[in-house]
Every structure is written in structure tokens, then in C-alpha cells.
Motif scaffolding. Structure first.
Motif, PDB file in Angstrom:
ATOM      1  N   TYR A  13       0.834  -1.209   0.000  1.00 32.80           N
ATOM      2  CA  TYR A  13       0.000   0.000   0.000  1.00 32.80           C
ATOM      3  C   TYR A  13       0.867   1.256   0.000  1.00 32.80           C
ATOM      4  O   TYR A  13       0.621   2.203  -0.773  1.00 32.80           O
ATOM      5  CB  TYR A  13      -0.917  -0.032   1.214  1.00 32.80           C
ATOM      6  N   LEU A  14       1.895   1.286   0.843  1.00 34.26           N
ATOM      7  CA  LEU A  14       2.783   2.450   0.886  1.00 34.26           C
ATOM      8  C   LEU A  14       3.464   2.653  -0.460  1.00 34.26           C
ATOM      9  O   LEU A  14       3.538   3.785  -0.982  1.00 34.26           O
ATOM     10  CB  LEU A  14       3.829   2.264   1.978  1.00 34.26           C
ATOM     11  N   ALA A  15       3.985   1.560  -1.034  1.00 31.06           N
ATOM     12  CA  ALA A  15       4.679   1.669  -2.312  1.00 31.06           C
ATOM     13  C   ALA A  15       3.728   2.143  -3.413  1.00 31.06           C
ATOM     14  O   ALA A  15       4.094   2.990  -4.246  1.00 31.06           O
ATOM     15  CB  ALA A  15       5.298   0.319  -2.683  1.00 31.06           C
ATOM     16  N   ASP A  16       2.513   1.620  -3.418  1.00 32.36           N
ATOM     17  CA  ASP A  16       1.544   2.000  -4.441  1.00 32.36           C
ATOM     18  C   ASP A  16       1.120   3.456  -4.284  1.00 32.36           C
ATOM     19  O   ASP A  16       1.005   4.194  -5.272  1.00 32.36           O
ATOM     20  CB  ASP A  16       0.323   1.083  -4.357  1.00 32.36           C
ATOM     21  N   THR A  17       0.877   3.879  -3.045  1.00 28.01           N
ATOM     22  CA  THR A  17       0.473   5.262  -2.800  1.00 28.01           C
ATOM     23  C   THR A  17       1.572   6.235  -3.210  1.00 28.01           C
ATOM     24  O   THR A  17       1.301   7.279  -3.821  1.00 28.01           O
ATOM     25  CB  THR A  17       0.111   5.458  -1.321  1.00 28.01           C
ATOM     26  N   LEU A  18       2.816   5.882  -2.905  1.00 26.10           N
ATOM     27  CA  LEU A  18       3.932   6.734  -3.317  1.00 26.10           C
ATOM     28  C   LEU A  18       4.036   6.784  -4.840  1.00 26.10           C
ATOM     29  O   LEU A  18       4.217   7.859  -5.426  1.00 26.10           O
ATOM     30  CB  LEU A  18       5.239   6.215  -2.715  1.00 26.10           C
ATOM     31  N   GLY A  19       3.901   5.625  -5.478  1.00 24.52           N
ATOM     32  CA  GLY A  19       3.970   5.599  -6.933  1.00 24.52           C
ATOM     33  C   GLY A  19       2.904   6.462  -7.577  1.00 24.52           C
ATOM     34  O   GLY A  19       3.166   7.189  -8.545  1.00 24.52           O
ATOM     35  N   ARG A  20       1.688   6.397  -7.050  1.00 26.00           N
ATOM     36  CA  ARG A  20       0.602   7.211  -7.595  1.00 26.00           C
ATOM     37  C   ARG A  20       0.862   8.702  -7.373  1.00 26.00           C
ATOM     38  O   ARG A  20       0.552   9.534  -8.235  1.00 26.00           O
ATOM     39  CB  ARG A  20      -0.724   6.805  -6.959  1.00 26.00           C
ATOM     40  N   ALA A  21       1.420   9.050  -6.201  1.00 25.15           N
ATOM     41  CA  ALA A  21       1.716  10.457  -5.924  1.00 25.15           C
ATOM     42  C   ALA A  21       2.781  10.985  -6.882  1.00 25.15           C
ATOM     43  O   ALA A  21       2.703  12.124  -7.361  1.00 25.15           O
ATOM     44  CB  ALA A  21       2.172  10.615  -4.475  1.00 25.15           C
ATOM     45  N   ILE A  22       3.770  10.140  -7.181  1.00 28.34           N
ATOM     46  CA  ILE A  22       4.834  10.552  -8.102  1.00 28.34           C
ATOM     47  C   ILE A  22       4.268  10.776  -9.502  1.00 28.34           C
ATOM     48  O   ILE A  22       4.586  11.764 -10.176  1.00 28.34           O
ATOM     49  CB  ILE A  22       5.957   9.493  -8.121  1.00 28.34           C
ATOM     50  N   ILE A  23       3.406   9.860  -9.934  1.00 32.79           N
ATOM     51  CA  ILE A  23       2.805   9.991 -11.263  1.00 32.79           C
ATOM     52  C   ILE A  23       1.936  11.244 -11.341  1.00 32.79           C
ATOM     53  O   ILE A  23       1.994  12.010 -12.313  1.00 32.79           O
ATOM     54  CB  ILE A  23       1.980   8.736 -11.592  1.00 32.79           C
ATOM     55  N   ALA A  24       1.136  11.469 -10.294  1.00 33.33           N
ATOM     56  CA  ALA A  24       0.234  12.624 -10.297  1.00 33.33           C
ATOM     57  C   ALA A  24       0.995  13.944 -10.292  1.00 33.33           C
ATOM     58  O   ALA A  24       0.506  14.948 -10.815  1.00 33.33           O
ATOM     59  CB  ALA A  24      -0.699  12.557  -9.093  1.00 33.33           C
TER      60      ALA A  24
END
Length: 906
Positions: free
Chosen positions: A108-119
Motif C-alpha cells: 500500500y505504501l509503495a503503491d500510494t507513493l507511486g501514484r503520488a509521483i505519477i500525479a
């Protein structure tokens, strides 16, 4: 003069990409993107994946979080974020009280960070360096140079030290143990347990959560795992069914330690007596811990560490219930044995392994001894060169009692006591100042605070990519750039014409500008009231975060309106006071900003939104009339006025207005909807059927509520007493698969029941399929009376008496409209299912005068009158049924009602 885009981009380095580093990076990406603050972000960590760290790298499914899912969101202002992530990633039945596997949280942490980077792409650039920072020094220019060992250096304008807990030093271990190959000092290092054979007995030193996790890993038949600590106390378990926290006495922070201890013990004992459990008291203390700790003197803190820290940790840092159950079984089988004591010496055995002696004379032979005493308290514990260098250079100073480092709001104090350098930390290094600072609920709040401070301290942090403010199609300014504004205008255009893909357009606007508060608010609104596939809580939280950065009064007011409407219609239906408050806020907003078309569309209950609470039938009219001058005859406003006029019974005028709007904008769904009601209420069923059927097949192909327009055609077919046409219409355009969610409940389900009540549908009703197409909570725990009414109808059509009773029970504890309207409706429909016709008639007749309170149109609410007609006939009240049919025929022509009246005889 150079523009802000010509300025050098500041660089922020985050050292450590475990949980703390990931949470800081998420906040930096999202906040910088919202503010359009250009930024280069460098994540420094040797781990293969960001977000996991030591705690969440385990792949053992038995390693559970020791905080429930509801407390583990990445965002302090969006507590349900992790729960929704689980639901969207294979665990739809997860609840906020569950204890998820730790590896899932790492994902979850890795996915949330990845989405924040993309956004944040385009505003924030992110580099990930798989290196270990070994030093940090300040340059004469006030920047920082991070040494990365053999990987060179990184220059940064600001540094966040998210290094996590410092490794333990094993200073407790006697010499004979420290030099032994059977001693494992860092059990979570890769491969640390690889040589432990299945039959090897193991001694764990420490009985906290680390020892519990190791006991789960090592537990197997044929092995005995021993665990020893000074007290021999294991962490307490969480309750299977936790109770809410109980607030402590307000004067605790003012007390000296001896009195504080007595008052806390009294508070815990009282909580246990009152609630049957001590845990709510400890949970209630949690938000106070930092304040209580900082209120102690140096000597009192030292006394607490020696006397109170262990019992506090045992009760505060608890095991998941499933973990506790496994540990209990292992102890009962004697595979896990707990000892109280201290290791005095250790010596190698001739046959291998270690002979361990305790201070009280007991002896134990094991193959391995594992250090589970937990992290060190000093910032440079374990010989960390990064912190050792910062402390020796005076860029950091030790915290109270030498624990961690001294900070102010996360900014490191230097050797002179100043906090002027943009050098920050969070989590475990702040333990000396805050004591409780290593769990996600505390770290996520610190991450947000640190991100704000970092951005404020950047050389160009106050500058954003300012541009001239664009406007919407009604001339209202938008706090965003041109590309995002164009996407927003597209979404608004689709909303006011009732066309599909409005949510996609708004989503594109916030993708282009993550800080566009109005776009986030519109998304939340469409998800909450329009049934769009939107993470409503997330969109609302993003709107509230963005509204703090760059909006005008109109946008701020609109976000407040959306917030109040969503929170006022909470899922448990108990937010009736807030719902009224939300309506008032919407009316006030339109008084100040009458040209806000999206707000006006929310307020008038036509087809797209629920509208305001319109109890006397005049409020919607007043809102439309009061805003007329802002639109100067625009087709959108004319469409809304047409709908209001037909609700007033001014049918001819409504028809003229609808045709006027359609002559300008043939795709205006609001005007089409108004004209559909005009045809129905005037009895022009054949003309209305043909006109609307043609529109659905042409201009209406892209309508977002096509099912509702099809429902209107089916109403004409019902009024024409054309059973075959109704069946064809239902299966072709209204059956589940064609229609899902709330529209299936409101349109498909109600049509089935009306067809049954008018005896136009014989045989089995396919109502179960309708219920399967709707979330069960929407049916049995609806947030609005309008949805509740249609849920009751659908459950009755399906013959589900137990569910109907559950809905009645929910409505009895919900808002006042549900209590006064839905509860008696459920009683009436229960009587229908039980064929107690006299009771059904009494309940339904008493209900009709207050039915308008549920909202919606008269044609929608007519389903209740249809049920009354059926019940009157079944109860033998033919004269009453005849009078009701005659009144209806006086209002409008209807072959169906004429046939029913003829069937009653003279």
C-alpha cells in the motif's frame, strides 16, 4: 525579467524510503503539485523497494499490523484510504477493525507513493538512489552535501532524515555471547535466520513485539522457542471487538509524575469498571502522550523510563487478536516458553550451541540466541555514521536523556539551539521529545507537518507557476491553468446537459492540476450524488487540502458546500443535522454566487442531483427565480425553470420553457426531463412515448441517465396499458447489466413494482437481479429518504421481508424524514407482503400527505399511490379505490386507470 519557470528548481533529499520516508515523499509530491511549486525530489535508500523498510518487508502472512486498518491510512485527513485500497486490491470484505498483514501495508505504501509521483509529474521530478547516506554537511551557501559512500554526493536545498529506528547496540550481551557465531544481533537482516535448523532451540532476548514476530517465524513442532526479558511480560492483545476511546481527565498535563501516575491508574480502573475493558483508556490517552511527556521534568522522564515504560509499552503496543491467539496456542503446547530474568553469561557447548546462565542461577541450552530488544534510543545507536557526523558537527544535538535528537516541529536544533537550517527529521529520532512517535498515526501527521515546513523553507517555495486565471463558460474565474480549466469546462458542460463522461473530464482537470480544488470537489460530488465511479473520500480530502493553497471565495465556498453535503449524508444515515446545514450552505452560496451553474444544478432536484430539502414546494422555485438575472435567459437556467414549473402544476408554461431551451441546446437533459414530465402529467402518453423514444435513440445516446429517460417512456407505456411494451422496454433498456447502482434501484426496481401493482406484469418479477446490481448497504442502509423509499419498493418486489425489516430498523435511527416517512412505508409494505391489506391501506393512506418530503418528482413518488390502489382493491375498499382513480383521471388521461375504473364496476 525571468519567469518562475526559468528559476532553478530547488532540490529536496529524503534520506530513508521506508514508511516515514515514503509518507514524507507522498506529502511533498502532492503538496508541491497542488501549489504548482517546481521541485526535484531525491529519495536515498539502499532498499530495493520504497515504502517497505524493515517493518513491512516481511512476506510472512502471520506478521500482522499492530494497529487496525482504520488507523493506518497514509493521510491524517482521510482515515479510510487504506481500507479502500484493500477493497480495491482483492479484499472487498476488509473492515476498519481488521489487522492486515504487514506485507500488504508495504504494498500500500509503495503503491500510494507511486501514484503520488505519477500525479505530480511535470511539477515534481523524483530520483531514487539505491545508496546509503553516510554523511551530511552544510556548504557556505547554506545547501547540504549528502555523502553516499562510493556513490558520490548529492546536493540539496533541504534534507529530511527519515532513517527510522536506530539499530540496537546489544550492549546488554555478555562477552561470551557477543563473540559467538550462535548470536544473531540483527534478526531482520537478509539471511539472518537461514542457518537456524528446524530442530534448533532458540532463545529470544526481549518479549516485545519484535520477539512476538520472531516467535511466529520460528514456531514449529520439534523446536522450543524461549523468550526472556526483565519482566517476562508479553504485549497485551487488542480486543476482538474494540470499544471507542474514553477521554482522560483534562488536567493530566499539569500534574507531576507521582500524581499523574495515580490519576492515570484511577482513570484506567474507572474505564474498566464502566466499560468492562481497560483498552479504551489507553486509546484515549494516545493523543495526549506527547504533551504529557513534555510536561515532565528531566528527572521525572528518567524515573518514567525506569519504572513505567515497560508496563506502558505492554499495554499500549498491543498484538493483533489473531497473533495473540497463535502465541497462546504455542505457549499451551510448550513450544514457546517465557522467562523473567537477565542473562549473566553464555558459553559455547562442545556439541555446538550455547549454554546460557541467568542472573538468578537458572541455566538453559539453546542453539541460537537472538537479540529482540528493539531499537537503540540514541540517534547514533548502532554506529550510524550519518547521525554520528551530524552530532559531532553540531548540526544536531541529542534529545532529552540522550534519546533521539532535539527538534522543533521536526526541524533539527543545532549546537547553539537554533532551528534555522532546513534540516528535518520525523518518527523515531524524535522519540526523546515526543515519546510516542514510531507508529503510523503519529508519523503520517509529522510527515504532513514536515512537508509543509520543507516547502516553506525552499528558496523559491513561495513562487508558483502563476498564470492569468481562466474562467468557466459562465464567466466565473477558475484557480488553475488553461489546460485544466478547459477540462473542467468540458465536465461542467456535460453536467448541465446531463451527458456522460463528466467525471472523466473533471478527473482530467485534476490530473493536469492536482491542486485544482474545484475539480476535486466536482469529482467528489459526482461520486456521492451522481453515482460516478469516484473515490469520494479521497476526492473530498484532495479538495480540502487544495482549498488551503490557492482559491477565491467562490471556490472555497463551493468546497464547503460539497463537504457539508457529503458529511451530512453519512453512510449510517445519522447526519440529518449536517444535511440541513449542507442545504443552508448551498442556499447561502447561491445567494452570494448565483452564476455558479454547478451549484445551481445541485440545488434543483431534477435528474442529476438530489437537490435541497424542499418541503413546501417553493424553495427550488425561489432558487431558480433568484438566480435568473445571472443567466440572462441561458438555456440551462430555462431548463431548470421548466422542471420547477411542471412540479408546480403549471404544465403548459413548463412545456413552452422546455421547448425554448431545446431549440437552443437540443441535448439539454434537464429540458428533456422536464418535457417528459409535461407529457406524462398532461396525459399525452402516445406523443410523449414517441418523442422521447426518438430522442433516446438520437440526441440521448450520450445521456448519463439514459435509464431514467427509458423509465419515463415505460411510464407512458404503462399508462397506455401496454404490458408487452413494458416488458420489452424493461429487458432492453432497464434490466440489470443495462443499468446498475442507484439507477437500477430507482428506475428498474420501481418500474417492476408499478407493473405488478397495475397487473401489467404477471408471473415472477426479476427483482432479485435488481438488488444484485446494487450495493447492499445502499438498499438496507441508505443515506437519503429518497433512496430508502426505492430500496423499500425493490425489497418488496423481491419479496424479501427480513431485509425490509432491516431497512425499517435502519430508518428508525436515521434522519427525521426517514423516521417519519420511510418507517411507516416499510410497515405498509411488510403488510402487503403478509397480505394484511387493511393494515397496508391504513399505513399508506396516512403516509401520502408527507410523501413529498422524500424528494424526487411526483411521478416517482406515485409508486406509493399505485401500491395503495392495489391494496384498496385487495382489501375490498372498492369505493375508495374508485374515487382515487376518478381523481387521477381528472388530472390526466390514462387508458390504464380507465381500465381499472371499469373493472371496479358502477
Amino acid at each position: 525579467m525571468s519567469s518562475s519557470s526559468d528559476l532553478p528548481r530547488p532540490t529536496v533529499a529524503v534520506v530513508g524510503a521506508g514508511a516515514a520516508g515514503a509518507l514524507v515523499a507522498v506529502q511533498l509530491c502532492e503538496t508541491a503539485a497542488r501549489r504548482r511549486t517546481p521541485l526535484d525530489l531525491v529519495l536515498v535508500d539502499p532498499a530495493p523497494e520504497a515504502g517497505r523498510g524493515v517493518a513491512y518487508s516481511t512476506q510472512d502472512v502471520d506478521h500482522r499490523l499492530n494497529v487496525p486498518v482504520g488507523g493506518m491510512s497514509c493521510y491524517p485527513d482521510d482515515p479510510g484510504h487504506f481500507l479502500r485500497w484493500l477493497a480495491n486490491h482483492g479484499e472487498p470484505t476488509a473492515t476498519a477493525a481488521d489487522f492486515a498483514p504487514r506485507y500488504r501495508y508495504g504494498s500500500y505504501l509503495a503503491d500510494t507513493l507511486g501514484r503520488a509521483i505519477i500525479a505530480a509529474h511535470g511539477t515534481v521530478s523524483v530520483r531514487r538512489l539505491r545508496s546509503r547516506a553516510t554523511g551530511c554537511s552544510e556548504t557556505p551557501e547554506g545547501r547540504f552535501r549528502l555523502a553516499l559512500g562510493a556513490d558520490g554526493t548529492v546536493m540539496a536545498d533541504s534534507v529530511v532524515l527519515a532513517t527510522g529506528p536506530a539499530p540496537g547496540s546489544s550492549a546488554w550481551a555478555p562477552d561470551g555471547l557477543l563473540g559467538s557465531p550462535g548470536f544473531i544481533s540483527r534478526p531482520w537482516s537478509p539471511g539472518a535466520l537461514d542457518e537456524v535448523a528446524d530442530s534448533d532451540d532458540v532463545l529470544l532476548v526481549g518479549t516485545g513485539l519484535t520477539a512476538v514476530d520472531l516467535a511466529l517465524v520460528l514456531d514449529r513442532p520439534g523446536r522450543t522457542v524461549h523468550a526472556v526479558s526483565r519482566t517476562g511480560l508479553l504485549p497485551q492483545p487488542h480486543a476482538v471487538a474494540p470499544l471507542p476511546a474514553v477521554l482522560p481527565p483534562p488536567d493530566l498535563p499539569l500534574l507531576p509524575l507521582d500524581r499523574l501516575r495515580r490519576e492515570v491508574m484511577r482513570y484506567v480502573a474507572e474505564t474498566r469498571r464502566t466499560h468492562g475493558d481497560w483498552r479504551p483508556a489507553f486509546d484515549g490517552l494516545r493523543p495526549w502522550v506527547g504533551q504529557l511527556w513534555q510536561g515532565l521534568t528531566h528527572e521525572e522522564k528518567a524515573e518514567f523510563l525506569g519504572r513505567d515504560a515497560t508496563p506502558w509499552n505492554v499495554h499500549r503496543h498491543r498484538m493483533a487478536p489473531s497473533t495473540a491467539e497463535t502465541i497462546t496456542r504455542a505457549r499451551a503446547a510448550r513450544r514457546l516458553r517465557i522467562h523473567a530474568g537477565r542473562i549473566a553469561s553464555a558459553a559455547p557447548r562442545r556439541d555446538g550451541g550455547l549454554h546460557v546462565s541467568f542472573a538468578d542461577g537458572r541455566e538453559l541450552d539453546v542453539a541460537w540466541v537472538v537479540d529482540c530488544t528493539g531499537p537503540g534510543l540514541a540517534a547514533d545507536a548502532g554506529g550510524d555514521p550519518l547521525w554520528r557526523g551530524l552530532l559531532s558537527d553540531g548540526l544536531a544535538v541529542p534529545g532529552p536523556l540522550g534519546i533521539g535528537v532535539s527538534t522543533h516541529a521536526g526541524c533539527l536544533r543545532d549546537g547553539t539551539g537554533r532551528v534555522e537550517r532546513p534540516l528535518f527529521t520525523l518518527g523515531a529520532p524524535r522519540r526523546g521529545e515526543l515519546w510516542e512517535t514510531t507508529a503510523i498515526p503519529e508519523i503520517r501527521a509529522q510527515a504532513k507537518e514536515v512537508a509543509e515546513a520543507v516547502l516553506a523553507a525552499l528558496p523559491h517555495g513561495s513562487r508558483s507557476m502563476a498564470r492569468r486565471r481562466p474562467t468557466d463558460q459562465f464567466g466565473l474565474s477558475l484557480s488553475t491553468h488553461a489546460a485544466a480549466a478547459a477540462a473542467y469546462r468540458s465536465g461542467l458542460g456535460r453536467v448541465i446537459t446531463v451527458r456522460a463522461k463528466a467525471a472523466e473530464a473533471f478527473a482530467r482537470s485534476v490530473e493536469l492540476d492536482p491542486g485544482f480544488a474545484l475539480g476535486h470537489a466536482a469529482l467528489a460530488l459526482l461520486g456521492h450524488e451522481g453515482g460516478a465511479d469516484v473515490d469520494v473520500a479521497r476526492a473530498l480530502a484532495d479538495a480540502q487540502r487544495s482549498v488551503r493553497d490557492r482559491v477565491d471565495d467562490r471556490e472555497r465556498s463551493f468546497v464547503d458546500v460539497v463537504t457539508r453535503r457529503i458529511r451530512g449524508h453519512a453512510a449510517d444515515g445519522r447526519g440529518n443535522g449536517d444535511a440541513v446545514d449542507g442545504d443552508k450552505a448551498l442556499i447561502d452560496h447561491l445567494t452570494r454566487f448565483p452564476g455558479d451553474a454547478l451549484a445551481l444544478g445541485i440545488a434543483v432536484p431534477t435528474i442529476a442531483f438530489a437537490g435541497v430539502g424542499d418541503l413546501d414546494g417553493t424553495l427550488a422555485l425561489r432558487l431558480v427565480e433568484d438566480t435568473a438575472s445571472a443567466y440572462e435567459g441561458h438555456w440551462f437556467h430555462t431548463s431548470l425553470l421548466s422542471f420547477v414549473r411542471q412540479e408546480q402544476g403549471r404544465i403548459d408554461e413548463a412545456g413552452e420553457l422546455a421547448r425554448m431551451a431545446l431549440s437552443v441546446e437540443p441535448s439539454s437533459g434537464h429540458a428533456v426531463h422536464a418535457l417528459a414530465h409535461v407529457h406524462y402529467e398532461s396525459g399525452a402518453h402516445r406523443a410523449g412515448r414517441d418523442w422521447l423514444d426518438d430522442w433516446i435513440g438520437s440526441r440521448g445516446r450520450g445521456a448519463v441517465h439514459r435509464a431514467h429517460f427509458s423509465w419515463h417512456v415505460a411510464l407512458h407505456e404503462l399508462a397506455l396499458d401496454d404490458s408487452a411494451a413494458v416488458r420489452r422496454r424493461w429487458f432492453a433498456q432497464l434490466a440489470p447489466g443495462q443499468v446498475n447502482g442507484v439507477r437500477a434501484l430507482v428506475d428498474s426496481g420501481s418500474l417492476l413494482w408499478r407493473a405488478r401493482m397495475s397487473r401489467n406484469w404477471t408471473g415472477r418479477l426479476p427483482a432479485e437481479g435488481v438488488l444484485d446490481a446494487v450495493a447492499r448497504d445502499l438498499v438496507e442502509r441508505p443515506s437519503t429518504a429518497f433512496t430508502a423509499l426505492h430500496g423499500a419498493i425493490a425489497l418488496t418486489a423481491a419479496g424479501d421481508l427480513p431485509a425490509l425489516r432491516r431497512l425499517r430498523h435502519h430508518a428508525a435511527g436515521a434522519d427525521w424524514v426517514q423516521r417519519e416517512v420511510v418507517v411507516p412505508l416499510c410497515r405498509a409494505l411488510e403488510a402487503v407482503l403478509e397480505e394484511e391489506w387493511a393494515t397496508a391501506v391504513t399505513e399508506l393512506r396516512g403516509l401520502l400527505p408527507s410523501l413529498r418530503r422524500v424528494g424526487g418528482s411526483a411521478a416517482q413518488r406515485e409508486v406509493v399511490e399505485e401500491t395503495l390502489l392495489y391494496a384498496l382493491v385487495e382489501a375490498g375498499h372498492r369505493d375508495t379505490a374508485r374515487r382515487l382513480l376518478e381523481e387521477r383521471l381528472d388530472r390526466r388521461a390514462s387508458p390504464l386507470d380507465r381500465r381499472r375504473l371499469t373493472g371496479l364496476g358502477v
